[in-house]
Design an enzyme around this catalytic site. Structure first.
Site, mmCIF file in Angstrom:
data_model
loop_
_atom_site.group_PDB
_atom_site.id
_atom_site.type_symbol
_atom_site.label_atom_id
_atom_site.label_comp_id
_atom_site.label_asym_id
_atom_site.label_seq_id
_atom_site.Cartn_x
_atom_site.Cartn_y
_atom_site.Cartn_z
ATOM 1 N N CYS A 1 1.060 -1.139 0.232
ATOM 2 C CA CYS A 1 0.188 -0.066 0.211
ATOM 3 C C CYS A 1 0.953 1.289 -0.057
ATOM 4 O O CYS A 1 1.758 1.167 0.598
ATOM 5 C CB CYS A 1 -0.853 0.083 1.348
ATOM 6 S SG CYS A 1 -2.167 -1.189 1.234
ATOM 7 N N ASP A 2 0.268 2.239 -0.585
ATOM 8 C CA ASP A 2 0.990 3.648 -0.386
ATOM 9 C C ASP A 2 -0.075 4.551 -0.452
ATOM 10 O O ASP A 2 -1.015 4.415 -1.407
ATOM 11 C CB ASP A 2 2.054 3.819 -1.388
ATOM 12 C CG ASP A 2 3.141 4.916 -0.945
ATOM 13 O OD1 ASP A 2 2.960 5.974 -1.302
ATOM 14 O OD2 ASP A 2 4.186 4.435 -0.364
ATOM 15 N N SER A 3 0.122 5.640 0.105
ATOM 16 C CA SER A 3 -0.778 6.961 0.121
ATOM 17 C C SER A 3 -0.244 8.176 -0.228
ATOM 18 O O SER A 3 0.935 8.456 0.091
ATOM 19 C CB SER A 3 -1.470 6.955 1.423
ATOM 20 O OG SER A 3 -1.945 5.714 1.903
#
Length: 204
Positions: A77-79
């Site tokens: 995941c990455d935001s």
């Protein structure tokens, strides 16, 4: 048919984020953590949503290739915060964090989180980006200074989080609450289903 407990698939989180780990544990999962070491600054994409997905896929792919991930389901995941079409990750220093908050107050941005799940047993993958609109309040200059001095905004994408000191400065959100913290559990459920795994089969 649900798998027997002793046949439960291993789950690996390709992230050092304690917030993501906490969300997964609260949802009844027990992932192992293997940090990818991906150089986020070396990757790019045309839009913030695409960048979040590229980063998530890079993290998941890097960890999925490691021997310790063999046979596991790997989650990457990455935001980033999408503000006027610009992708904002973690601020590099206190000065940038202060500038960010003065720019964000009284406005709305979209928190984009890329999700990628790779089944290393089959090589199959499923990925998507979750988007949540965040409406910021109007903290005073003094409140912003105090928040930046806490050091928290330097550790989180967009220089804010819903589960920390900046929570009083966020007026509302539209979309997944968990997505803003770092991972959308409803989206994760859907991606796992695409790969033939029910999220309840992973409960501990």
């Amino acid at each position: 048919m649900a798998r027997m407990t002793d046949q439960r698939r291993r789950l690996v989180l390709a992230s050092a984020s304690p917030a993501r780990l906490g969300l997964l544990r609260q949802a009844g999962l027990a992932p192992e953590v293997v940090v990818s070491g991906v150089d986020e600054d070396a990757l790019s994409a045309p839009t913030p949503a695409e960048l979040a997905l590229v980063l998530a896929e890079a993290k998941a792919s890097t960890v999925a290739a490691l021997p310790e991930a063999a046979g596991a389901l790997v989650i990457g995941c990455d935001s980033v915060l999408d503000l006027d079409g610009e992708a904002l990750g973690k601020p590099v220093d206190a000065e940038e964090a202060t500038f960010r908050w003065k720019s964000m107050r009284g406005r709305a941005g979209v928190l984009r989180t890329g999700h990628c799940v790779i089944d290393t047993a089959t090589g199959r993958r499923a990925s998507a980006t979750a988007s949540t609109t965040v409406r910021f309040g109007s903290p005073s200059d003094a409140e912003i200074a105090a928040y930046v001095a806490s050091g928290e905004p330097l550790r989180v994408a967009g220089a804010f989080t819903l589960d920390g000191r900046s929570a009083p400065f966020v007026e509302s959100i539209e979309g997944s609450h968990g997505n803003v913290i770092g991972l959308s559990l409803p989206l994760l459920r859907g991606l796992l289903a695409e790969l033939g795994t029910g999220i309840t089969d992973l409960w501990v």
